[in-house]
Design an enzyme around this catalytic site. Structure first.
Site, PDB file in Angstrom:
ATOM      1  N   ASN A   1      54.276  43.715  38.781  1.00 29.21           N
ATOM      2  CA  ASN A   1      54.092  44.013  37.550  1.00 29.21           C
ATOM      3  C   ASN A   1      53.942  42.699  36.539  1.00 29.21           C
ATOM      4  O   ASN A   1      54.236  41.734  36.736  1.00 29.21           O
ATOM      5  CB  ASN A   1      55.570  44.589  36.780  1.00 29.21           C
ATOM      6  CG  ASN A   1      55.607  44.498  35.495  1.00 29.21           C
ATOM      7  OD1 ASN A   1      55.619  43.872  34.396  1.00 29.21           O
ATOM      8  ND2 ASN A   1      55.834  45.824  35.145  1.00 29.21           N
TER       9      ASN A   1
ATOM     10  N   SER B   1      52.974  49.533  35.627  1.00 29.64           N
ATOM     11  CA  SER B   1      53.138  49.335  34.137  1.00 29.64           C
ATOM     12  C   SER B   1      54.578  50.035  33.638  1.00 29.64           C
ATOM     13  O   SER B   1      54.628  51.238  33.880  1.00 29.64           O
ATOM     14  CB  SER B   1      51.852  50.017  33.415  1.00 29.64           C
ATOM     15  OG  SER B   1      51.952  49.778  31.982  1.00 29.64           O
ATOM     16  N   GLU B   2      55.262  49.426  33.004  1.00 29.45           N
ATOM     17  CA  GLU B   2      56.873  49.746  32.927  1.00 29.45           C
ATOM     18  C   GLU B   2      56.905  51.006  32.039  1.00 29.45           C
ATOM     19  O   GLU B   2      58.122  51.755  32.194  1.00 29.45           O
ATOM     20  CB  GLU B   2      57.533  48.735  32.582  1.00 29.45           C
ATOM     21  CG  GLU B   2      57.366  47.916  30.932  1.00 29.45           C
ATOM     22  CD  GLU B   2      56.542  46.875  31.248  1.00 29.45           C
ATOM     23  OE1 GLU B   2      55.971  46.845  32.081  1.00 29.45           O
ATOM     24  OE2 GLU B   2      56.569  45.787  30.260  1.00 29.45           O
ATOM     25  N   ASN B   3      55.798  51.446  31.202  1.00 30.16           N
ATOM     26  CA  ASN B   3      55.992  52.548  30.493  1.00 30.16           C
ATOM     27  C   ASN B   3      56.211  53.934  31.577  1.00 30.16           C
ATOM     28  O   ASN B   3      56.545  55.017  31.046  1.00 30.16           O
ATOM     29  CB  ASN B   3      55.092  52.708  29.526  1.00 30.16           C
ATOM     30  CG  ASN B   3      53.420  52.748  30.110  1.00 30.16           C
ATOM     31  OD1 ASN B   3      53.265  51.733  30.851  1.00 30.16           O
ATOM     32  ND2 ASN B   3      52.724  53.459  29.643  1.00 30.16           N
TER      33      ASN B   3
ATOM     34  N   SER C   1      60.595  54.384  35.936  1.00 33.72           N
ATOM     35  CA  SER C   1      59.761  53.280  35.951  1.00 33.72           C
ATOM     36  C   SER C   1      60.828  52.171  36.046  1.00 33.72           C
ATOM     37  O   SER C   1      60.867  51.350  36.937  1.00 33.72           O
ATOM     38  CB  SER C   1      59.180  52.865  34.813  1.00 33.72           C
ATOM     39  OG  SER C   1      58.511  51.801  34.984  1.00 33.72           O
TER      40      SER C   1
END
Lengths: 218, 233
Positions: free
Chosen positions: A23, A46-48, A88
């Site tokens: 990340n 990607s943390e979304n 996520s």
């Protein structure tokens, strides 16, 4: 010579290993994606809610429904998966991401990090940074060694509100690579042409220096 | 007999029952995957003193930002709110309450709320301002804080495809907070790009089962892009 933003990213990229899920935060960490060595494969998270983030799209391929955590339009690589933000952060909090790279205002010798809030200035929010530093096993912070007035950002104890406690293992700055353990910064490498003396002067926290401090190879 | 047909024909019907002071959970991340038409309907209704639970608060003239102008929002529970000048003005003037919540904790608060779990322990935020006033407990030598879950009077959601029974499929990263939001509303309203007949969606591929969904409305979306970034040619 202190490193440019791109050179910091280039040095961080040397920490990547084949098969890593990674990340990358906003700013210098994002640049790391451009320096992934050709002979390894990594998957960017990607943390979304995207694992397997690809490059920015061409004009023809722009899709408003495909964005990264910085709200930029992106693409997905072959083998990518897309999921909810709860999923996520389950993979982040659960320790499944191999490496997290993020920026910071301050880091201290105990590995605590301050990165989201400067009292008196408008607070925009922590986004996913608190979850990332609490969940990852292996975290690298990228930042300049000192602020514009020359004040060290590598401290005995962070002065700003914390994003996380005792969680940072490594810092790559424009001057040095340092690991953090046992309550001290350990100098591992210096930027080409930067003296150990300059690093000592710009490090406010406890600093341990080995006999030999090699220059970074970029 | 309406049976399981959840399709409504108008935005008035879609948001019927929304009252001043209610809590609304909204899907979306930035401007991606936001229920644009339902937000516009809340603006038309001029409902006030609302609490919104949403990762972000839109921009000045789009997304939840449009509800700020007429001071319809009393409180925001969000992880990141830095994209909006009117938000900044109201916040600094003390007209708007903000409860900053880490993004993963926010997602889990919605998920837990919808799943009947009143609270959970997480390491996120331990030792930070987020932990103030919260119970701390140690598990396996590590410190965790107790976070309470969230439910809303309404949840407003955007999906890609739905059948008339409320089974949902989301598209790409427009999924984000939408599946959790859908579970956490007393009344869950979903705006969709495409409404299909039952049987047209493969049951194996459904992201959100219809049991969570109360109302569905067909919509067309502007899908505004917040940061257009292109490959270097």
């Amino acid at each position: 010579m202190s490193l440019s933003r791109d050179q910091i990213a280039q040095r961080v990229a040397q920490e990547l290993r084949d098969g890593y899920y990674v990340n990358l935060g906003i700013g210098i960490p994002t640049l790391v994606a451009s320096y992934v060595p050709d002979d390894i494969q990594v998957m960017l998270q990607s943390e979304n809610g995207l694992l397997g983030m690809g490059p920015y799209p061409t004009k023809e391929n722009v899709d408003a429904d495909m964005i990264n955590a910085g709200k930029e339009t992106v693409t997905a690589i072959t083998g990518a998966s897309i999921f909810s933000s709860a999923e996520s952060f389950a993979m982040i909090r659960g320790g499944h991401v191999d490496l997290t790279v993020l920026g910071a205002f301050e880091v201290d010798q105990n590995g605590s990090i301050a990165s989201y809030m400067i009292p008196g200035k408008l607070v925009k929010g922590m986004g996913g940074a608190m979850d990332l530093v609490a969940g990852a096993q292996n975290i690298i912070v990228t930042m300049t060694h000192a602020d514009k007035r020359g004040n060290s950002k590598l401290l005995e104890s962070c002065s700003l509100p914390l994003t996380g406690v005792n969680c940072i293992n490594k810092v790559v700055t424009d001057l040095a690579v340092m690991s953090i353990k046992d309550g001290a910064f350990h100098l591992e490498e210096r930027a080409p042409g930067v003296s150990v003396q300059e690093i000592i002067e710009k490090t406010a926290g406890k600093l341990l220096i080995p006999d030999q401090v090699p220059e970074m190879e970029l | 007999m309406a049976g399981f047909n959840k399709v409504v024909k108008s935005y008035q019907e879609a948001m019927a029952g929304l009252e001043d002071g209610m809590t609304v959970i909204a899907g979306g991340f930035g401007l991606c995957g936001i229920p644009e038409g339902l937000i516009a309907q809340i603006k038309r209704l001029q409902t006030t003193n609302l609490t919104f639970v949403s990762n972000n608060c839109g921009v000045d003239d789009f997304g939840l930002g449009i509800l700020l102008k007429d001071k319809q929002i009393k409180k925001m529970i969000s992880s990141y709110v830095g994209e909006n000048a009117e938000f900044e003005r109201q916040y600094l003037a003390g007209e708007l309450e903000v409860e900053l919540t880490p993004q993963g904790t926010l997602a889990e608060k919605m998920r837990a709320g919808g799943a009947g779990i009143p609270a959970f322990y997480t390491a996120t935020g331990y030792g930070t301002p987020v932990a103030e006033g919260k119970e701390v407990k140690q598990f396996n030598g590590r410190q965790y804080i107790l976070e309470e879950s969230i439910t809303g009077d309404f949840a407003i959601v955007r999906a890609w495809k739905a059948d008339t029974m409320g089974n949902l499929i989301f598209r790409d990263t427009a999924m984000n907070f939408n599946p959790m939001a859908a579970t956490a509303g007393k009344i869950t309203v979903v705006e969709v790009e495409q409404i299909l007949e039952p049987g047209e969606l493969n049951p194996t591929e459904i992201h959100t089962p219809g049991i969570y969904v109360d109302r569905i409305i067909q919509a067309s979306f502007e899908k505004r892009i917040e940061r257009l970034t292109l490959a270097k040619q």
